[in-house]
Design a protein around this motif. Structure first.
Motif, PDB file in Angstrom:
ATOM      1  N   HIS A 160     112.841  21.905  13.980  1.00 34.94           N
ATOM      2  CA  HIS A 160     111.993  22.329  13.010  1.00 34.94           C
ATOM      3  C   HIS A 160     112.782  22.151  11.428  1.00 34.94           C
ATOM      4  N   ARG A 179     112.414  16.711  18.900  1.00 39.32           N
ATOM      5  CA  ARG A 179     112.109  17.445  20.079  1.00 39.32           C
ATOM      6  C   ARG A 179     112.208  16.695  21.265  1.00 39.32           C
ATOM      7  N   GLU A 218     108.582  21.760   5.264  1.00 39.04           N
ATOM      8  CA  GLU A 218     108.793  23.370   5.180  1.00 39.04           C
ATOM      9  C   GLU A 218     108.416  23.675   3.769  1.00 39.04           C
TER      10      GLU A 218
HETATM   11  N1  DAH Z   1     108.736  25.840  12.287  1.00 35.53           N
HETATM   12  C1  DAH Z   1     107.588  26.067  13.000  1.00 35.53           C
HETATM   13  C2  DAH Z   1     107.446  25.018  14.156  1.00 35.53           C
HETATM   14  O1  DAH Z   1     108.064  23.904  13.807  1.00 35.53           O
HETATM   15  C3  DAH Z   1     106.562  26.086  12.131  1.00 35.53           C
HETATM   16  C4  DAH Z   1     106.273  27.043  11.175  1.00 35.53           C
HETATM   17  C5  DAH Z   1     105.587  28.238  11.342  1.00 35.53           C
HETATM   18  C6  DAH Z   1     107.187  27.000   9.819  1.00 35.53           C
HETATM   19  C7  DAH Z   1     105.671  29.091  10.469  1.00 35.53           C
HETATM   20  C8  DAH Z   1     107.195  28.193   9.011  1.00 35.53           C
HETATM   21  C9  DAH Z   1     106.266  29.311   9.468  1.00 35.53           C
HETATM   22  O2  DAH Z   1     107.749  28.354   7.893  1.00 35.53           O
HETATM   23  O3  DAH Z   1     106.377  30.287   8.350  1.00 35.53           O
HETATM   24  O4  DAH Z   1     106.743  24.954  14.983  1.00 35.53           O
END
Ligand code: DAH
Length: 340
Positions: free
Chosen positions: A170, A197, A213
């Motif tokens: 992510h 992934r 992000e």
């Molecule tokens: N990183 C998470 C994913 O890939 C998604 C995510 C959720 C990013 C909450 C964030 C957050 O910054 O606050 O599933």
């Protein structure tokens, strides 16, 4: 049988010598070396020989096959050269003709979508910041509040390079990088990039995809700011006037954590295939940055607060442009790409 074989070799080489053009050559190839060709037939019939004769015959037949293949290649080259010489002689090659024009290309649908996202967040004061695709376990997991044996790691099936290095699952590790670089300034950035992934590829899931992000850190930043930002984004990106729905969720790096949905842009809440008859479409995971994460980035959680979110890129584009298979984004099929 051996005699027949050598007969076949002689005959085929003699025929080959008489071949004078490409069509005849292809015909020859089919007749002797093709699936139903004479030599192939003979190789197949080896099973009918008495056992003790088979190895010798097999070897001889393979030698003939190699000889014929080599002769074929030589002949093909000979014909090609002859043809070229003939064309040159006839002046068929007009070097003064203009070249074939190369049509102008355009940006890939993913790039277009990313740029729309950048533009919307730029208007809200977010800078674009990039961080690497190859990450460490420390940044991708540990500093995001997931120590080595944290069960939440299972949410991200990971491509490991070695024990410590991985392809980021992510864009969230970028949060730590930005914080460490920007401290002690307030932060308002988006971090776009590819994520990876270890997943089965289907119409809905790829093993590579983009995320954007978002991270804001400052004094007195609250959930209201987060919801306002997401609402504004959804309205501008989807052109939706619709409502936003916030559900509680869980991510180790935010507390509290939420997921945001918008009214389905296809059926406007009536229920359809795209929204799986729920009337809502998920737009992102988000939340208030966890105190541990703020601290890992160098910001004192007593003094600072922040929000973060993670948007998909291909999925929203699929909804917006009615694309029903995520694999299309990576197949480089011009018939698909030219439509956008
Ligand atoms: N990183 C998470 C994913 O890939 C998604 C995510 C959720 C990013 C909450 C964030 C957050 O910054 O606050 O599933």
């Amino acid at each position: 049988m051996l005699e027949q074989l050598s007969q076949l070799e002689k005959e085929s080489l003699a025929t080959l010598a008489a071949v004078e053009n490409g069509d005849a050559l292809a015909e020859w190839n089919k007749r002797y070396l093709g699936k139903k060709g004479a030599l192939t037939q003979m190789l197949r019939s080896v099973g009918q020989l008495p056992k003790e004769e088979r190895p010798a015959f097999g070897q001889a037949a393979n030698e003939v096959k190699m000889a014929l293949e080599a002769a074929y290649e030589t002949k093909a080259e000979e014909l090609r050269l002859a043809e070229m010489a003939q064309e040159l002689e006839q002046g068929a090659l007009d070097v003064t003709l203009p070249g074939r024009p190369i049509g102008p290309g355009h940006l890939h649908i993913t790039t277009q979508t990313l740029r729309q996202i950048y533009a919307i967040f730029a208007q809200m004061g977010f800078q674009v910041y990039e961080s690497p695709d190859v990450e460490t376990d420390e940044l991708n997991f540990e500093l995001l509040n997931m120590p080595p044996h944290h069960p939440a790691r299972d949410m991200w099936d990971t491509f490991w390079v070695n024990d410590q290095v991985l392809l980021r699952t992510h864009t969230s590790p970028g949060q730590i990088r930005v914080m460490r670089e920007q401290y002690p300034d307030p932060i308002r950035v988006i971090l776009p990039g590819k994520c990876y992934r270890y997943e089965q590829i289907t119409a809905r899931a790829e093993h590579q995809f983009y995320q954007v992000e978002g991270l804001a850190v400052g004094h007195g930043i609250s959930m209201t700011d987060l919801i306002g930002t997401l609402t504004e984004f959804a309205h501008r990106f989807y052109g939706a006037e619709g409502r936003i729905r916030i559900r509680s969720s869980y991510f180790p790096f935010t507390e509290p954590s939420i997921e945001a949905d918008i009214d389905c842009i296809i059926c406007h809440g009536e229920g359809c295939r795209v929204c799986k008859y729920s009337g809502w479409l998920e737009i992102c995971g988000a939340g208030m940055v966890h105190p541990v994460v703020l601290e890992n980035g160098g910001y004192d959680p007593e003094e600072w607060s922040g929000f973060a979110f993670g948007l998909g890129v291909e999925r929203p584009a699929m909804l917006k442009y009615d694309i029903d298979d995520i694999r299309l984004f990576y197949e480089n099929d011009l018939r698909f790409l030219r439509q956008f």
